[in-house]
Write a protein that holds these residues in place. Structure first.
Motif: not given
Length: 280
Positions: A24-26, A29-30, A267-268, A274-275
């Motif tokens: 959710i944070g990424l 940020k995106g 970022m999306f 991303e791991v």
């Protein structure tokens, strides 16, 4: 400092909770970076009456507020950035990335905590706007920092050290781009082949653009230190203005804006592929 003692007092966190907050944070940020890039591009070519001042992160928050259901949308973004903040603090304190307690590891974990503080401050600014504090974010945080440092003994040296550190962060962004370090934890094999090269390239361009922003901000801080004038310091909006004032400034700012938009898109990609480590 015994970080293991601090970590032992942290309540057990479910891996799914950490992963959800990170993703959710990424995404939040995106969204912010996509809007920063879009508004900066509009400012570069004077589209829609946008200026460099409106292209900074607080300008983005005000832009969101102007949209239908703006308070709701900005509230969602604020919550997303709070999720990002908490994830960064978990990385720093619980060492979910297994950086260790040597000098290099502590440095990386401090970097995670610093990132958390930055986005926590942005989440607070967005929340203040949602709650009706229209003056929130009107003051430049880097000018405030510069003013406070210059008021201290050896203030110019202190501010100069911050400036050099900021420029070092910019150079590190270039290193991440050219070494492909930004791809280290990305499950690229899960991305559709026809989209993979484009998305990977977007990440590289995005980190390079972000590096330039950090370098310009560091340069402005250095000018503030050399001239003992806090007003010469500035944030991303001042960096955009600095770029715009140079020869071919509109084209330079336009190119940088597209790079920041690419960073937002990446970022999306990170949010999906991303791991996310959760072991503590």
């Amino acid at each position: 400092m015994d970080l293991s003692a601090v970590t032992s007092n942290i309540p057990s966190t479910k891996p799914g909770w950490v992963k959800t907050f990170a993703r959710i944070g990424l995404i939040a940020k995106g969204i912010v970076y996509c809007l920063v890039g879009t508004l900066a591009f509009m400012a570069a070519f004077e589209i829609g009456g946008r200026s460099e001042q409106s292209a900074g992160k607080t300008g983005v928050f005000r832009f969101i507020m102007e949209q239908p259901y703006g308070k709701v949308l900005l509230g969602i973004v604020a919550l997303g950035m709070l999720c990002y903040t908490l994830w960064r603090f978990i990385q720093a304190i619980a060492d979910t990335e297994d950086k260790g307690t040597d000098a290099k590891g502590i440095g990386r974990r401090i970097g995670y905590a610093f990132s958390g503080l930055v986005y926590g401050a942005l989440a607070f600014t967005a929340a203040q706007l949602v709650m009706g504090n229209s003056s929130s974010g009107s003051s430049d945080s880097r000018q405030t920092l510069a003013r406070e440092l210059l008021a201290q003994p050896f203030g110019q040296w202190l501010l100069g050290a911050v400036a050099i550190g900021t420029m070092a962060v910019g150079i590190y962004q270039f290193y991440r781009a050219y070494s492909d370090m930004y791809m280290k934890k990305l499950q690229a094999s899960r991305i559709k082949p026809e989209m993979r090269d484009t998305l990977v390239r977007a990440g590289k361009i995005g980190y390079i653009a972000r590096g330039f922003v950090w370098l310009i901000i560091g340069y402005l801080l250095l000018q503030a230190a050399l001239n003992s004038n806090f007003q010469k310091a500035g944030s991303s909006s001042q960096a955009f203005q600095f770029l715009e004032e140079n020869a071919y400034g509109s084209y330079l700012l336009g190119a940088l804006a597209l790079g920041l938009l690419s960073y937002g898109v990446f970022m999306f990609v990170r949010a999906k592929y991303e791991v996310i480590n959760t072991d503590m």
